[in-house]
Design a protein around this motif. Sequence first.
Motif, PDB file in Angstrom:
ATOM      1  N   THR A  46      15.248  53.146  22.956  1.00 56.33           N
ATOM      2  CA  THR A  46      14.853  52.402  22.515  1.00 56.33           C
ATOM      3  C   THR A  46      15.846  51.758  22.757  1.00 56.33           C
ATOM      4  OG1 THR A  46      15.414  54.608  20.822  1.00 56.33           O
ATOM      5  CG2 THR A  46      16.154  52.005  20.447  1.00 56.33           C
ATOM      6  N   LEU A  47      16.407  51.132  24.025  1.00 55.60           N
ATOM      7  CA  LEU A  47      17.220  50.059  24.268  1.00 55.60           C
ATOM      8  C   LEU A  47      16.235  48.639  24.830  1.00 55.60           C
ATOM      9  CD1 LEU A  47      20.827  51.000  25.131  1.00 55.60           C
ATOM     10  CD2 LEU A  47      20.624  50.113  23.283  1.00 55.60           C
ATOM     11  N   ILE A  48      15.537  49.916  26.350  1.00 51.80           N
ATOM     12  CA  ILE A  48      14.432  49.029  26.641  1.00 51.80           C
ATOM     13  C   ILE A  48      13.173  48.677  25.664  1.00 51.80           C
ATOM     14  CG2 ILE A  48      12.864  49.479  28.351  1.00 51.80           C
ATOM     15  CD1 ILE A  48      14.060  51.666  29.278  1.00 51.80           C
ATOM     16  N   LEU A  49      12.473  49.567  24.594  1.00 51.54           N
ATOM     17  CA  LEU A  49      11.857  48.294  23.664  1.00 51.54           C
ATOM     18  C   LEU A  49      12.568  47.543  22.844  1.00 51.54           C
ATOM     19  CD1 LEU A  49      10.309  51.813  22.556  1.00 51.54           C
ATOM     20  CD2 LEU A  49       9.334  49.944  24.110  1.00 51.54           C
ATOM     21  N   TYR A  50      14.143  47.642  22.514  1.00 49.46           N
ATOM     22  CA  TYR A  50      14.998  46.196  21.709  1.00 49.46           C
ATOM     23  C   TYR A  50      15.451  45.374  22.438  1.00 49.46           C
ATOM     24  CZ  TYR A  50      18.085  45.058  18.218  1.00 49.46           C
ATOM     25  OH  TYR A  50      18.862  44.033  17.275  1.00 49.46           O
ATOM     26  N   GLY A  51      15.138  46.272  24.041  1.00 49.65           N
ATOM     27  CA  GLY A  51      15.121  44.440  25.112  1.00 49.65           C
ATOM     28  C   GLY A  51      14.325  43.818  25.123  1.00 49.65           C
ATOM     29  N   ALA A  52      12.815  44.200  25.025  1.00 49.36           N
ATOM     30  CA  ALA A  52      11.829  43.821  25.405  1.00 49.36           C
ATOM     31  C   ALA A  52      11.432  42.577  24.026  1.00 49.36           C
ATOM     32  CB  ALA A  52      10.896  44.862  25.075  1.00 49.36           C
ATOM     33  N   ALA A  53      12.114  43.476  23.375  1.00 54.07           N
ATOM     34  CA  ALA A  53      12.044  42.335  21.416  1.00 54.07           C
ATOM     35  C   ALA A  53      12.775  41.681  21.806  1.00 54.07           C
ATOM     36  CB  ALA A  53      11.885  43.531  20.704  1.00 54.07           C
ATOM     37  N   LEU A  54      13.472  41.976  22.559  1.00 59.96           N
ATOM     38  CA  LEU A  54      14.641  40.754  22.410  1.00 59.96           C
ATOM     39  C   LEU A  54      14.448  39.325  24.289  1.00 59.96           C
ATOM     40  CD1 LEU A  54      18.428  41.928  23.273  1.00 59.96           C
ATOM     41  CD2 LEU A  54      17.065  40.710  21.227  1.00 59.96           C
ATOM     42  N   PHE A  55      13.386  39.419  24.717  1.00 64.43           N
ATOM     43  CA  PHE A  55      12.863  38.816  25.446  1.00 64.43           C
ATOM     44  C   PHE A  55      12.118  37.861  24.737  1.00 64.43           C
ATOM     45  CE2 PHE A  55      13.780  41.533  29.438  1.00 64.43           C
ATOM     46  CZ  PHE A  55      14.577  40.418  29.808  1.00 64.43           C
ATOM     47  N   ILE A  56      10.931  38.538  23.637  1.00 62.58           N
ATOM     48  CA  ILE A  56       9.766  37.928  23.426  1.00 62.58           C
ATOM     49  C   ILE A  56      10.883  36.695  22.388  1.00 62.58           C
ATOM     50  CG2 ILE A  56       8.725  37.655  20.972  1.00 62.58           C
ATOM     51  CD1 ILE A  56       7.860  40.980  22.537  1.00 62.58           C
ATOM     52  N   LEU A  57      11.825  37.242  21.676  1.00 65.45           N
ATOM     53  CA  LEU A  57      12.895  35.943  20.781  1.00 65.45           C
ATOM     54  C   LEU A  57      13.506  35.041  21.557  1.00 65.45           C
ATOM     55  CD1 LEU A  57      14.709  39.159  18.218  1.00 65.45           C
ATOM     56  CD2 LEU A  57      12.158  37.122  17.871  1.00 65.45           C
ATOM     57  N   MET A  58      13.591  35.408  22.784  1.00 64.48           N
ATOM     58  CA  MET A  58      14.561  34.453  23.342  1.00 64.48           C
ATOM     59  C   MET A  58      13.736  33.533  23.931  1.00 64.48           C
ATOM     60  SD  MET A  58      17.301  37.370  25.390  1.00 64.48           S
ATOM     61  CE  MET A  58      18.202  35.664  27.025  1.00 64.48           C
ATOM     62  N   VAL A  59      12.394  33.845  23.829  1.00 58.02           N
ATOM     63  CA  VAL A  59      11.298  33.603  24.857  1.00 58.02           C
ATOM     64  C   VAL A  59      10.722  31.731  24.415  1.00 58.02           C
ATOM     65  CG1 VAL A  59       8.519  33.097  25.820  1.00 58.02           C
ATOM     66  CG2 VAL A  59      10.110  34.208  26.719  1.00 58.02           C
ATOM     67  N   GLN A  60      10.755  32.664  22.912  1.00 55.91           N
ATOM     68  CA  GLN A  60      10.387  31.808  21.754  1.00 55.91           C
ATOM     69  C   GLN A  60      11.536  31.060  20.867  1.00 55.91           C
ATOM     70  OE1 GLN A  60       8.590  34.538  18.607  1.00 55.91           O
ATOM     71  NE2 GLN A  60       7.282  34.635  20.047  1.00 55.91           N
ATOM     72  N   ARG A  61      12.499  31.243  21.470  1.00 54.36           N
ATOM     73  CA  ARG A  61      13.672  30.616  21.170  1.00 54.36           C
ATOM     74  C   ARG A  61      14.677  30.702  20.245  1.00 54.36           C
ATOM     75  NH1 ARG A  61      15.725  25.385  24.585  1.00 54.36           N
ATOM     76  NH2 ARG A  61      14.426  26.393  27.167  1.00 54.36           N
ATOM     77  N   ARG A  62      13.966  31.610  19.155  1.00 58.27           N
ATOM     78  CA  ARG A  62      14.447  31.908  17.660  1.00 58.27           C
ATOM     79  C   ARG A  62      15.532  32.030  17.605  1.00 58.27           C
ATOM     80  NH1 ARG A  62       9.981  31.173  14.210  1.00 58.27           N
ATOM     81  NH2 ARG A  62      10.851  31.978  13.063  1.00 58.27           N
ATOM     82  N   ARG A  63      16.292  31.515  16.087  1.00 58.65           N
ATOM     83  CA  ARG A  63      17.417  32.251  15.836  1.00 58.65           C
ATOM     84  C   ARG A  63      17.642  33.140  15.580  1.00 58.65           C
ATOM     85  NH1 ARG A  63      21.885  29.506  14.480  1.00 58.65           N
ATOM     86  NH2 ARG A  63      22.798  30.156  12.749  1.00 58.65           N
ATOM     87  N   PRO A  64      16.873  34.350  15.503  1.00 56.03           N
ATOM     88  CA  PRO A  64      17.265  35.235  15.631  1.00 56.03           C
ATOM     89  C   PRO A  64      18.016  36.729  17.262  1.00 56.03           C
ATOM     90  CG  PRO A  64      15.716  35.898  13.754  1.00 56.03           C
ATOM     91  CD  PRO A  64      15.823  33.972  14.861  1.00 56.03           C
ATOM     92  N   ALA A  65      17.573  35.886  17.988  1.00 55.12           N
ATOM     93  CA  ALA A  65      18.108  36.026  19.076  1.00 55.12           C
ATOM     94  C   ALA A  65      19.392  36.041  19.303  1.00 55.12           C
ATOM     95  CB  ALA A  65      17.940  35.492  19.339  1.00 55.12           C
ATOM     96  N   ILE A  66      19.816  35.115  17.996  1.00 56.34           N
ATOM     97  CA  ILE A  66      21.287  35.667  18.871  1.00 56.34           C
ATOM     98  C   ILE A  66      22.091  37.011  18.114  1.00 56.34           C
ATOM     99  CG2 ILE A  66      23.164  34.582  17.403  1.00 56.34           C
ATOM    100  CD1 ILE A  66      21.908  32.284  17.998  1.00 56.34           C
ATOM    101  N   ILE A  67      22.082  37.485  17.072  1.00 58.62           N
ATOM    102  CA  ILE A  67      22.396  38.383  16.140  1.00 58.62           C
ATOM    103  C   ILE A  67      21.395  39.224  16.556  1.00 58.62           C
ATOM    104  CG2 ILE A  67      20.431  38.412  13.962  1.00 58.62           C
ATOM    105  CD1 ILE A  67      24.540  39.573  13.673  1.00 58.62           C
ATOM    106  N   ASN A  68      20.310  39.866  16.993  1.00 53.90           N
ATOM    107  CA  ASN A  68      19.793  41.058  18.090  1.00 53.90           C
ATOM    108  C   ASN A  68      20.771  40.874  19.340  1.00 53.90           C
ATOM    109  OD1 ASN A  68      17.682  42.047  15.989  1.00 53.90           O
ATOM    110  ND2 ASN A  68      17.294  40.143  15.918  1.00 53.90           N
ATOM    111  N   ASN A  69      20.745  39.762  19.876  1.00 53.43           N
ATOM    112  CA  ASN A  69      21.358  40.269  21.077  1.00 53.43           C
ATOM    113  C   ASN A  69      22.434  41.167  21.110  1.00 53.43           C
ATOM    114  OD1 ASN A  69      20.470  39.363  23.642  1.00 53.43           O
ATOM    115  ND2 ASN A  69      19.975  37.833  22.516  1.00 53.43           N
ATOM    116  N   ILE A  70      23.140  40.551  20.035  1.00 49.13           N
ATOM    117  CA  ILE A  70      24.783  41.355  19.063  1.00 49.13           C
ATOM    118  C   ILE A  70      24.758  42.367  18.874  1.00 49.13           C
ATOM    119  CG2 ILE A  70      27.140  40.972  17.714  1.00 49.13           C
ATOM    120  CD1 ILE A  70      26.632  37.782  17.903  1.00 49.13           C
ATOM    121  N   ILE A  71      24.009  42.795  18.595  1.00 50.16           N
ATOM    122  CA  ILE A  71      23.254  44.826  17.730  1.00 50.16           C
ATOM    123  C   ILE A  71      23.363  45.565  19.158  1.00 50.16           C
ATOM    124  CG2 ILE A  71      21.729  45.495  16.619  1.00 50.16           C
ATOM    125  CD1 ILE A  71      21.551  43.248  14.571  1.00 50.16           C
TER     126      ILE A  71
END
Length: 129
Positions: A46-71
């Motif tokens: 679950t953490l590995i898949l969530y982390g992969a989704a975080l990479f996508i948000l971070m590469v796109q420089r999306r604001r949800p990357a902040i809250i999702n990193n905290i979560i």
Amino acid sequence: ALSFLLLHGAVLTAGSIVAYADPAATGLHSLVPLGFLVYYDVTNVTLILYGAALFILMVQRRRPAIINNIIFNILSVAFLLTWHLFGEKSNIGTIIDSMPNLVGAVYILLSKRVRSTFIISPPAGPVEE
């Protein structure tokens, strides 16, 4: 840091399966119950898949990357604590493995650089069609 945490989780997941399948090969003499192993592996995946989704948000420089990193960081610590309660992590291992997530969450919460990087600014004037 995130890629290291994900790689670390993947290696530990594979290692837990090997250790459960052949404890003598890893120098172990006892096993955790199968349910604990399944919980450990499912939460790690679950953490590995969530982390992969975080990479996508971070590469796109999306604001949800902040809250999702905290979560992600809070969820990682919560899983570490449950693994400890199930006897899958030592006291010191739980503390050491929690530190990167705690430091990461604090950094993300307090960093102006993070906020400025992961905000897509609106267009600078009226939009023409």
